[in-house]
Design a protein around this motif. Structure first.
Motif, short mmCIF file in Angstrom:
data_model
loop_
_atom_site.label_atom_id
_atom_site.label_comp_id
_atom_site.label_asym_id
_atom_site.label_seq_id
_atom_site.Cartn_x
_atom_site.Cartn_y
_atom_site.Cartn_z
N ALA A 76 3.14 -15.92 -13.05
CA ALA A 76 2.56 -16.97 -12.20
C ALA A 76 2.03 -18.13 -13.04
O ALA A 76 2.21 -19.29 -12.70
CB ALA A 76 1.44 -16.38 -11.34
N VAL A 77 1.41 -17.80 -14.16
CA VAL A 77 0.83 -18.83 -15.01
C VAL A 77 1.88 -19.50 -15.88
O VAL A 77 2.00 -20.72 -15.90
CB VAL A 77 -0.27 -18.21 -15.91
CG1 VAL A 77 -0.69 -19.21 -16.98
CG2 VAL A 77 -1.45 -17.79 -15.07
N GLU A 78 2.65 -18.68 -16.57
CA GLU A 78 3.53 -19.20 -17.60
C GLU A 78 4.81 -19.79 -17.02
O GLU A 78 5.27 -20.84 -17.45
CB GLU A 78 3.86 -18.06 -18.56
CG GLU A 78 4.57 -18.50 -19.82
CD GLU A 78 4.94 -17.30 -20.67
OE1 GLU A 78 4.17 -16.31 -20.66
OE2 GLU A 78 5.99 -17.33 -21.32
N GLU A 79 5.40 -19.12 -16.04
CA GLU A 79 6.72 -19.55 -15.59
C GLU A 79 6.68 -20.37 -14.31
O GLU A 79 7.63 -21.05 -13.97
CB GLU A 79 7.62 -18.32 -15.42
CG GLU A 79 7.83 -17.63 -16.76
CD GLU A 79 8.63 -16.35 -16.64
OE1 GLU A 79 9.72 -16.39 -16.07
OE2 GLU A 79 8.14 -15.31 -17.12
N ILE A 80 5.59 -20.25 -13.55
CA ILE A 80 5.51 -21.06 -12.33
C ILE A 80 4.45 -22.15 -12.48
O ILE A 80 4.50 -23.17 -11.81
CB ILE A 80 5.23 -20.18 -11.09
CG1 ILE A 80 6.21 -19.02 -11.04
CG2 ILE A 80 5.34 -21.00 -9.81
CD1 ILE A 80 6.10 -18.12 -9.84
N GLY A 81 3.51 -21.93 -13.41
CA GLY A 81 2.52 -22.97 -13.64
C GLY A 81 1.40 -22.98 -12.62
O GLY A 81 0.83 -24.03 -12.32
N LEU A 82 1.06 -21.81 -12.06
CA LEU A 82 0.00 -21.75 -11.06
C LEU A 82 -1.37 -21.70 -11.73
O LEU A 82 -1.50 -21.45 -12.92
CB LEU A 82 0.20 -20.52 -10.17
CG LEU A 82 1.45 -20.56 -9.29
CD1 LEU A 82 1.65 -19.24 -8.59
CD2 LEU A 82 1.33 -21.68 -8.27
N GLY A 83 -2.41 -21.89 -10.93
CA GLY A 83 -3.77 -21.97 -11.44
C GLY A 83 -4.56 -20.67 -11.30
O GLY A 83 -4.01 -19.62 -10.99
N THR A 84 -5.88 -20.81 -11.52
CA THR A 84 -6.74 -19.63 -11.59
C THR A 84 -6.76 -18.79 -10.29
O THR A 84 -6.69 -17.57 -10.34
CB THR A 84 -8.18 -20.06 -11.94
OG1 THR A 84 -8.13 -20.69 -13.21
CG2 THR A 84 -9.10 -18.87 -12.01
N THR A 85 -6.85 -19.46 -9.15
CA THR A 85 -6.88 -18.71 -7.88
C THR A 85 -5.66 -17.81 -7.77
O THR A 85 -5.75 -16.64 -7.39
CB THR A 85 -6.88 -19.70 -6.69
OG1 THR A 85 -7.93 -20.62 -6.90
CG2 THR A 85 -7.08 -18.98 -5.38
N SER A 86 -4.49 -18.35 -8.12
CA SER A 86 -3.26 -17.57 -8.05
C SER A 86 -3.26 -16.45 -9.07
O SER A 86 -2.80 -15.34 -8.80
CB SER A 86 -2.05 -18.46 -8.31
OG SER A 86 -2.06 -19.54 -7.43
N LEU A 87 -3.78 -16.75 -10.25
CA LEU A 87 -3.83 -15.75 -11.30
C LEU A 87 -4.68 -14.56 -10.83
O LEU A 87 -4.28 -13.40 -10.96
CB LEU A 87 -4.43 -16.39 -12.55
CG LEU A 87 -4.34 -15.66 -13.89
CD1 LEU A 87 -4.61 -16.63 -15.01
CD2 LEU A 87 -5.31 -14.52 -13.97
N VAL A 88 -5.82 -14.86 -10.25
CA VAL A 88 -6.70 -13.81 -9.75
C VAL A 88 -6.01 -13.02 -8.64
O VAL A 88 -5.99 -11.79 -8.63
CB VAL A 88 -8.03 -14.43 -9.25
CG1 VAL A 88 -8.84 -13.43 -8.44
CG2 VAL A 88 -8.84 -14.95 -10.43
N ALA A 89 -5.37 -13.75 -7.73
CA ALA A 89 -4.67 -13.08 -6.62
C ALA A 89 -3.53 -12.22 -7.16
O ALA A 89 -3.29 -11.11 -6.66
CB ALA A 89 -4.13 -14.11 -5.64
N ALA A 90 -2.84 -12.69 -8.20
CA ALA A 90 -1.73 -11.93 -8.76
C ALA A 90 -2.24 -10.63 -9.38
O ALA A 90 -1.65 -9.56 -9.22
CB ALA A 90 -0.98 -12.75 -9.80
N LEU A 91 -3.37 -10.71 -10.09
CA LEU A 91 -3.94 -9.50 -10.70
C LEU A 91 -4.31 -8.47 -9.63
O LEU A 91 -4.19 -7.27 -9.83
CB LEU A 91 -5.19 -9.85 -11.52
CG LEU A 91 -4.94 -10.46 -12.90
CD1 LEU A 91 -6.24 -10.95 -13.51
CD2 LEU A 91 -4.26 -9.44 -13.83
#
Ligand code: MN
Length: 735
Positions: free
Chosen positions: A68-83
């Motif tokens: 989500a972070v590296e390949e799509i470039g999403l932010g913190t909210t998404s990172l937290v949701a992904a975890l």
């Protein structure tokens, strides 16, 4: 095997720290704390779980967050949701816990992810319904879909540890929906990887051979590129352009597609790669820099006039911007050259999120460019589509896929307003795009001042004036030449309403007639009429009556004829799919070519499998189990729509029954070549020629031979031998 927990814990932390490092640029004050909390929450929640591969489960959410972070470039909210994406579904944590600890935004995304998690787990219509729900979230928050794609990508990357039937099912769903979805959202890199992985699991041999050949030809490619850029490099520098040049090979999936479509071997694909010039431009210089570079390239290499694509002035709806041209290289080979800036390249690779990032940055020109609206327009259209609640979910999925694959065509109203339509759209699509009322009454159109019929296909830049008539109304025919989902839906709506009216007419004719012959109009009499006229349902019957396909006087006969009651025989239930599937799966899959098996099976005609082929079984309702090749053109559809009916199949070791297979030969025509071919075949034991079709034309020899073979190995051997016949150029299998 003993698990070294200490080592494992170290590895978990190592992966987590890498994630933190890579997320650094997107983090704001306070973010590290919340990410840490999410990580430890997920770690605790999944602590006793392992993936199919035996690895700790937490590897998966970390990997999804990393993508989500590296390949799509999403932010913190998404990172937290992904975890946290799997905790509500798989652990005892509940949504309200997430909401309490991480706030409503994260909770909403996870809710969306949890709801769509079972998209394909059950029956077809339900799958479609779930898919519809998934798309519904698109209008709420695109991040749900983006994280879902990251999740899917990681599952595809780790598909190795899944059992074969699951692999096929997951791979098929991926190619059916996720890859097109990634494409539509502009996530080019992810789309390509998903497609390649699909090929890897459904046609492993082909995948390996292509990827090997790409590697083998790498050096030659590098050499070609460095030769190619020698003359232009200087001029680019002199023009003050900062640039990097790379050569990108086509994806394995698209090479394979090309080989299949054109029936050519790897070696004959000339456009294996494109040369990409990426410019380092100031925002306000982007467009002119790209055209400067174009002008320099074409000073040295002659461009093919019909291969210039300008997606800078008019970007694609998924946000893609680039200038493409195909030029003649010094070695007499056509080469595609793509010219774009860093920003454009970033958007092309990472898609929606990258797009957003630039959009949020202060706009230097102060003007909204059309590309910024393209994707939003699309999402708006999808939203409209979903909100039509009378639409069956399956229809929805079909239409949605249509929309996913389509590229656009641009046309203008007489006043110069731009109208974007799916590629292949006709004047009628244009009419519906403007307004439903205009579509419904559309009589024809003037395209660039010339009168054309409704079915006229539009080209880029056409100016379209729609002609209407109050008397005009939609007919079934119209559905044959509209491609946009909007036009389709509106026409169907109209026809449905129309059918309702006609049916009501037919019904009242029947009512009158029954009164005349003193029969009651009830379920029993309706049943009699349906049986007698062989109508599918009451509506069909009413419509046939209204249209005088059934004349009123015939109705009486339905009550004179002897009553035919359809008996449910054992045969007509043939297979109770659920019971059959369970029985077969419990016994470890279907073994075919084994006489002991009590299950009825047959070989699908669409792909004619032979022993040794990679196959799967599909439980049909009336014809037992059909055996398909995993590379069958229908496989994707079957597996993604009816995954639960797919069963594991393996070949028994021995079989004496021959199988039918076809060979396609191509070569240079010469005396005696047919003899040589048949000699090779007849030398092979137990091979019987069923049919042979030879064509010669302008010195080219073409043959189609159908044979009975024992198994795939024998077939391969035969093909190998054919290849050794002088003047035979290619030998391939016909599906
Ligand atoms: Mn997951």
């Amino acid at each position: 095997m003993e698990i070294d927990l200490e080592k494992e814990n170290k590895e978990i932390l190592r992966r987590y720290r890498k994630l933190l490092r890579d997320a650094k640029p997107i983090m704001q004050e306070g973010d590290p704390l919340i990410i840490k909390k999410a990580f430890y929450t997920a770690l605790e929640a999944h602590k006793d779980m392992r993936r199919k591969s035996g690895e700790p489960y937490i590897y998966h959410p970390i990997a999804v967050a990393q993508i989500a972070v590296e390949e799509i470039g999403l932010g913190t909210t998404s990172l937290v949701a992904a975890l946290l994406h799997d905790v509500v579904e798989d652990t005892s944590l509940e949504l309200r816990d997430i909401k309490r600890d991480f706030g409503p935004k994260v909770a909403k995304i996870i809710d969306g992810l949890t709801k769509i998690s079972g998209v394909f787990d059950s029956r077809s219509s339900l799958q479609a319904e779930n898919f519809r729900k998934m798309i519904l979230t698109l209008s709420d928050d695109v991040r749900v879909i983006l994280i879902k794609l990251a999740d899917r990508l990681h599952n595809m990357r780790t598909l190795d540890s899944m059992p074969r039937d699951k692999q096929l099912k997951i791979a098929s769903e991926t190619i059916f929906l996720y890859a097109p979805l990634a494409h539509r959202l502009g996530l080019y890199a992810i789309k390509t990887e998903l497609e390649d992985l699909y090929l890897k699991y459904t046609n492993t041999e082909r995948y390996n051979s292509i990827s090997q050949k790409i590697k083998q030809t790498q050096a030659a490619r590098d050499k070609f590129i460095s030769d190619f850029i020698i003359p232009i490099k200087d001029s680019l520098n002199k023009a003050g352009l900062k640039f990097t040049i790379k050569g990108r090979p086509k994806s394995i999936f698209s090479i394979n597609k090309k080989m299949d479509k054109q029936g050519i071997p790897f070696e004959q694909i000339y456009d294996l790669f494109a040369i990409r010039i990426i410019l380092d431009s100031e925002p306000e210089e982007e467009k002119s820099d790209c055209w400067k570079a174009y002008s320099i390239v074409t000073d040295f290499y002659k461009p093919s006039p019909d291969r210039l694509r300008d997606w800078i002035s008019t970007p694609k709806a998924n946000g893609y911007e680039s200038l493409h041209t195909t030029v003649m290289s010094g070695t007499g080979q056509w080469v595609e050259v793509q010219i774009r800036t860093h920003r454009m390249d970033d958007i092309a690779e990472k898609g929606y999120a990258a797009h957003w990032k630039y959009k949020e940055a202060p706009n230097t020109t102060g003007k909204a460019t059309p590309k910024q609206n393209g994707l939003e327009q699309w999402i708006q259209k999808v939203r409209e589509m979903i909100e039509r609640n009378d639409y069956s979910a399956l229809e929805f999925v079909a239409d949605f896929r249509q929309n996913l694959f389509n590229e656009e065509v641009f046309a203008f109203t007489p006043k110069g307003k731009l109208v974007t339509l799916p590629n292949g759209s006709t004047a009628l699509d244009f009419a519906f795009e403007i307004h439903t009322e205009i579509g419904v009454h559309c009589l024809g159109a003037k395209v660039n001042q010339k009168l054309v019929p409704l079915s006229h296909k539009l080209n880029n830049g056409d100016q379209v004036e729609i002609l209407t008539s109050a008397k005009q109304k939609p007919s079934e025919d119209w559905l044959k030449f509209v491609v946009s989902s909007k036009a389709r839906a509106r026409i169907k709506d109209y026809l449905k309403d129309d059918r309702k009216k006609i049916a009501a007419e037919g019904k009242s004719i029947i009512e009158r007639k029954l009164k005349q012959i003193k029969k009651d109009f009830n379920a029993e009499s309706l049943q009699k009429m349906l049986a007698y006229f062989n109508a599918k349902n009451a509506i069909e019957l009413y419509i046939d009556v209204a249209r005088e396909i059934i004349e009123p006087k015939e109705i009486k006969r339905a009550f004179e004829a002897p009553v035919i009651v359809k008996k449910i025989t054992e045969e007509s239930i043939a297979i109770n799919p659920d019971a059959a599937i369970k029985q077969i799966q419990d016994s470890g899959g279907l073994v075919i070519g084994d006489n002991l098996q009590s299950v009825d099976y047959s070989y699908a005609k669409c792909c004619n499998p032979i022993p040794g082929d990679d196959v799967f079984g599909f439980v049909s309702v009336s014809e037992g189990v059909k055996i398909h090749r995993t590379s069958c053109p229908n496989a994707v559809e079957l597996m993604s729509h009816y995954g639960y009916r797919v069963i594991k199949v393996r070949w028994a070791n021995q079989t004496d029954l021959p199988f039918q297979a076809g060979i396609y030969l191509k070569g240079a025509d010469r005396m005696g070549i047919v003899n040589d071919v048949t000699r090779v075949i007849s030398n092979e034991l137990k091979v019987n020629i069923r049919s042979i079709l030879i064509n010669t034309n302008d010195g080219v020899f073409e043959g189609k031979i159908t044979l009975d073979v024992q198994d795939g190995r024998q077939f391969d051997r035969l093909c190998m031998k054919m290849k050794t016949i002088p003047d035979i150029i290619s030998v391939s299998r016909i599906i």
